[in-house]
Design an enzyme around this catalytic site. Structure first.
Site, PDB file in Angstrom:
ATOM      1  N   LEU A   1     -18.169  -1.489  -1.455  1.00 37.28           N
ATOM      2  CA  LEU A   1     -18.782  -0.432  -2.265  1.00 37.28           C
ATOM      3  C   LEU A   1     -18.371  -0.526  -3.736  1.00 37.28           C
ATOM      4  O   LEU A   1     -18.573   0.420  -4.491  1.00 37.28           O
ATOM      5  CB  LEU A   1     -18.408   0.947  -1.713  1.00 37.28           C
ATOM      6  CG  LEU A   1     -18.959   1.303  -0.331  1.00 37.28           C
ATOM      7  CD1 LEU A   1     -18.491   2.690   0.094  1.00 37.28           C
ATOM      8  CD2 LEU A   1     -20.469   1.224  -0.305  1.00 37.28           C
TER       9      LEU A   1
ATOM     10  N   TYR B   1       0.856  -1.188   0.000  1.00 38.97           N
ATOM     11  CA  TYR B   1       0.000   0.000   0.000  1.00 38.97           C
ATOM     12  C   TYR B   1       0.895   1.242   0.000  1.00 38.97           C
ATOM     13  O   TYR B   1       1.127   1.889   1.022  1.00 38.97           O
ATOM     14  CB  TYR B   1      -0.938  -0.007   1.203  1.00 38.97           C
ATOM     15  CG  TYR B   1      -2.093  -0.992   1.075  1.00 38.97           C
ATOM     16  CD1 TYR B   1      -2.179  -1.875   0.002  1.00 38.97           C
ATOM     17  CD2 TYR B   1      -3.111  -1.040   2.025  1.00 38.97           C
ATOM     18  CE1 TYR B   1      -3.230  -2.769  -0.111  1.00 38.97           C
ATOM     19  CE2 TYR B   1      -4.174  -1.927   1.914  1.00 38.97           C
ATOM     20  CZ  TYR B   1      -4.225  -2.794   0.845  1.00 38.97           C
ATOM     21  OH  TYR B   1      -5.271  -3.678   0.744  1.00 38.97           O
TER      22      TYR B   1
END
Length: 323
Positions: free
Chosen positions: A211, A61
């Site tokens: 989502l 990340y």
């Protein structure tokens, strides 16, 4: 702070996590635009204040571990209040493309570097980020078992496993406490594949994409013009006919959210964390207001009528072409 009664047990461990976890991939600034350290730190702190105690990051990340470093800066003083999950076995190649590397020496190196970046002595939950076809899963699992026995990690997870045989091969060497697959209202493949195995074996499921990379937040209009640097444009679900079908689906569930004084995003997340076998949903954010909105989903329980209407909308939408 999250109410203790809302916390859920991680696998068969003594670790308890909030039903919503903050995913920190957006903080890396690789696939997200307009990311700043100041906003990222404020977002991490806002998550804890909103009742989230579970934070998910990874070795990749950021090209040099930006998300892990930001977590240390933002939450280092609150370490006892939070549960940290990170992942190893995936790294950046010289061309800045991700490379799977599940060799034992790599797993252990990634863990040591993540511990330093995070400024902690132990990672609460450490995942194999993805299986490496060039390394037997049993060998990767052996490295995780060593880290577990050495006290460098408290629990072990796997991510992006698609077959029950993969879980069985890994767990024969090292116990699995958590699984991290993609899952949301329109991507439900795990319900007939790996989720039943996880439920039968006491493995928590911590899905990402609740989502669908922001689509199910319901905030992008039909005529939305994506920034050319927005990598969501590479996914079919943000293009053409799939995009229009997804907008029709959002129009069908929006009234359910509005009638309860909630947002579409809160509905989508609440649906995921109320599914059988789901322990916590990973929700990315890069601004404080985003994670505050997300956290509200932990306090919403659907009525039977609402669930029936949601199920009908999902059936009407049909299967998605996600990748």
């Amino acid at each position: 702070m999250v109410s203790p009664s809302h916390l859920r047990r991680l696998g068969r461990t003594d670790i308890h996590v909030s039903p919503v976890a903050m995913g920190t991939w957006p903080l890396a600034g690789i696939s997200s635009i307009n990311v700043t350290d100041e906003a990222s730190i404020a977002t991490l702190q806002a998550a804890v204040d909103a009742g989230i105690n579970f934070f998910d990051t990874a070795y990749v990340y950021g090209y040099t571990g930006e998300s892990e470093r930001l977590m240390a800066r933002a939450l280092g003083r609150r370490r006892k209040e939070i549960v940290i999950a990170s992942k190893g076995g995936l790294e950046w190649g010289p061309d800045k493309k991700q490379v799977r590397n599940g060799r034992p020496e790599t797993i252990k190196r990634h863990c040591e570097e993540s511990l330093k970046r995070l400024g902690t002595d132990v990672i609460d939950l450490y995942y194999l980020h993805a299986p490496d076809v060039n390394t037997p899963l049993a060998e990767s699992a052996g490295a995780f078992r060593e880290l577990l026995d050495a006290g460098k990690i408290r629990a072990v997870g796997v991510s992006n496993f698609e077959q029950v045989t993969q879980f069985e091969e890994f767990s024969a060497v090292c116990p699995i406490s958590a699984d991290q697959p993609p899952y949301n209202m329109l991507q439900r493949e795990i319900e007939t594949t790996t989720l039943p195995w996880c439920r039968a074996n006491g493995v928590s499921v911590m899905p990402y994409w609740p989502l669908m990379k922001g689509l199910l937040a319901g905030k992008l209009p039909r005529n939305h013009q994506f920034d050319p640097n927005d990598k969501r444009l590479t996914y079919p679900l943000f293009q053409g006919e799939e995009w229009q079908k997804n907008q029709d689906f959002l129009d069908s569930i929006r009234p359910i959210a509005e009638e309860s004084g909630k947002t579409v995003a809160q509905l989508a997340i609440a649906w995921v964390i109320q599914r059988p076998g789901i322990t916590s949903a990973l929700c990315g954010a890069k601004r404080p207001e985003q994670i505050r909105e997300t956290a509200v989903a932990m306090d919403w329980t659907f009525t039977p009528d609402q669930l029936a209407r949601i199920d009908h909308a999902i059936t009407e939408r049909g299967p998605v072409k996600a990748r």
